[in-house]
Design a protein around this motif. Structure first.
Motif, PDB file in Angstrom:
ATOM      1  N   GLN A   1       0.862  -1.175   0.000  1.00  0.00           N
ATOM      2  CA  GLN A   1       0.000   0.000   0.000  1.00  0.00           C
ATOM      3  C   GLN A   1       0.899   1.225   0.000  1.00  0.00           C
ATOM      4  OE1 GLN A   1      -2.342   1.049   3.548  1.00  0.00           O
ATOM      5  NE2 GLN A   1      -4.107   1.231   2.190  1.00  0.00           N
ATOM      6  N   LEU A   2       0.622   2.116  -0.935  1.00  0.00           N
ATOM      7  CA  LEU A   2       1.399   3.346  -1.016  1.00  0.00           C
ATOM      8  C   LEU A   2       0.879   4.354  -0.005  1.00  0.00           C
ATOM      9  CD1 LEU A   2       1.665   3.742  -4.887  1.00  0.00           C
ATOM     10  CD2 LEU A   2       3.329   2.745  -3.325  1.00  0.00           C
ATOM     11  N   ASP A   3       1.760   5.235   0.394  1.00  0.00           N
ATOM     12  CA  ASP A   3       1.390   6.277   1.345  1.00  0.00           C
ATOM     13  C   ASP A   3       0.860   7.489   0.578  1.00  0.00           C
ATOM     14  OD1 ASP A   3       0.992   7.301   3.823  1.00  0.00           O
ATOM     15  OD2 ASP A   3       3.070   7.889   4.180  1.00  0.00           O
ATOM     16  N   LEU A   4      -0.120   7.243  -0.288  1.00  0.00           N
ATOM     17  CA  LEU A   4      -0.745   8.278  -1.106  1.00  0.00           C
ATOM     18  C   LEU A   4      -2.253   8.185  -0.950  1.00  0.00           C
ATOM     19  CD1 LEU A   4       1.276   7.857  -4.413  1.00  0.00           C
ATOM     20  CD2 LEU A   4       1.534   9.662  -2.735  1.00  0.00           C
ATOM     21  N   GLN A   5      -2.917   9.320  -1.105  1.00  0.00           N
ATOM     22  CA  GLN A   5      -4.364   9.353  -1.007  1.00  0.00           C
ATOM     23  C   GLN A   5      -4.957  10.019  -2.243  1.00  0.00           C
ATOM     24  OE1 GLN A   5      -5.306  11.451   2.578  1.00  0.00           O
ATOM     25  NE2 GLN A   5      -4.618   9.805   3.909  1.00  0.00           N
ATOM     26  N   THR A   6      -6.206   9.684  -2.517  1.00  0.00           N
ATOM     27  CA  THR A   6      -6.926  10.328  -3.604  1.00  0.00           C
ATOM     28  C   THR A   6      -7.304  11.746  -3.156  1.00  0.00           C
ATOM     29  OG1 THR A   6      -9.062   9.519  -2.814  1.00  0.00           O
ATOM     30  CG2 THR A   6      -7.869   8.127  -4.387  1.00  0.00           C
TER      31      THR A   6
ATOM     32  N   MET B   1      -7.448   6.103   0.599  1.00  0.00           N
ATOM     33  CA  MET B   1      -6.182   5.449   0.262  1.00  0.00           C
ATOM     34  C   MET B   1      -6.315   4.802  -1.116  1.00  0.00           C
ATOM     35  SD  MET B   1      -4.234   6.109   2.812  1.00  0.00           S
ATOM     36  CE  MET B   1      -2.823   5.075   2.540  1.00  0.00           C
ATOM     37  N   LEU B   2      -5.205   4.742  -1.835  1.00  0.00           N
ATOM     38  CA  LEU B   2      -5.193   4.091  -3.140  1.00  0.00           C
ATOM     39  C   LEU B   2      -5.317   2.579  -2.958  1.00  0.00           C
ATOM     40  CD1 LEU B   2      -2.329   6.036  -4.905  1.00  0.00           C
ATOM     41  CD2 LEU B   2      -4.774   6.311  -5.234  1.00  0.00           C
TER      42      LEU B   2
ATOM     43  N   ILE C   1       8.076   2.128  -8.492  1.00  0.00           N
ATOM     44  CA  ILE C   1       7.592   2.730  -7.254  1.00  0.00           C
ATOM     45  C   ILE C   1       8.781   3.125  -6.401  1.00  0.00           C
ATOM     46  CG2 ILE C   1       6.238   2.309  -5.168  1.00  0.00           C
ATOM     47  CD1 ILE C   1       4.793   0.100  -6.843  1.00  0.00           C
TER      48      ILE C   1
ATOM     49  N   MET D   1       7.787   5.698  -0.782  1.00  0.00           N
ATOM     50  CA  MET D   1       6.334   5.893  -0.877  1.00  0.00           C
ATOM     51  C   MET D   1       5.545   4.683  -0.369  1.00  0.00           C
ATOM     52  SD  MET D   1       6.103   8.924  -1.891  1.00  0.00           S
ATOM     53  CE  MET D   1       4.362   8.978  -2.088  1.00  0.00           C
TER      54      MET D   1
ATOM     55  N   ARG E   1       3.919   2.434   2.224  1.00  0.00           N
ATOM     56  CA  ARG E   1       3.426   2.557   3.590  1.00  0.00           C
ATOM     57  C   ARG E   1       3.450   1.210   4.303  1.00  0.00           C
ATOM     58  NH1 ARG E   1       0.195   5.899   6.495  1.00  0.00           N
ATOM     59  NH2 ARG E   1      -1.082   4.911   8.083  1.00  0.00           N
TER      60      ARG E   1
END
Length: 132
Positions: free
Chosen positions: A83-88, A93-94, A117, A121, A123
């Protein structure tokens, strides 16, 4: 014999032009709504369902642990879920990325499932064990 033949081509063309310019009212998209195919509506429902799925944020793991799992998966040919530490933009969470680790670079980039990747990034990462 058609109406065009009775009144002549010029008068018929003028009559048609007048009809579309002054009398015909286009209903726009309303006239097409009955033409949606079941495949289209099924695809739209599937897309809406996929967009409504939420992924909870998994625990934040330390970078040394993430690197150890990546190296182990690469060496043993195993798959990982990360799981990436990015959000929409709306704060979700993506979706997780699952696949084989195809390679690691010196610039802290890992290739998982054809995607490059940045390791910073990531998580959370889990090793997918081989089936017994």
């Amino acid at each position: 014999m058609t109406y065009e033949d009775k009144i002549g081509k010029q008068k018929f063309a003028a009559l048609v032009d007048d009809f579309f310019a002054n009398r015909y009212i286009d209903r726009g998209m309303r006239k097409w709504q009955g033409y949606y195919l079941s495949d289209h509506t099924a695809a739209l429902k599937k897309q809406a369902k996929a967009e409504s799925v939420t992924y909870p944020p998994l625990s934040l793991q330390e970078q040394p642990y993430v690197r150890m799992i990546l190296l182990r998966a690469y060496a043993e040919g195993q798959s990982v879920t990360l799981q990436l530490d990015l959000q929409t933009p709306n704060g979700q969470m993506l979706p997780p990325i699952t696949g084989k680790v195809a390679g690691l670079s010196d610039s802290d980039v890992v290739n998982v499932d054809g995607q490059n990747i940045s390791i910073d990034m990531i998580r959370h990462i889990d090793l997918i064990p081989f089936p017994v």
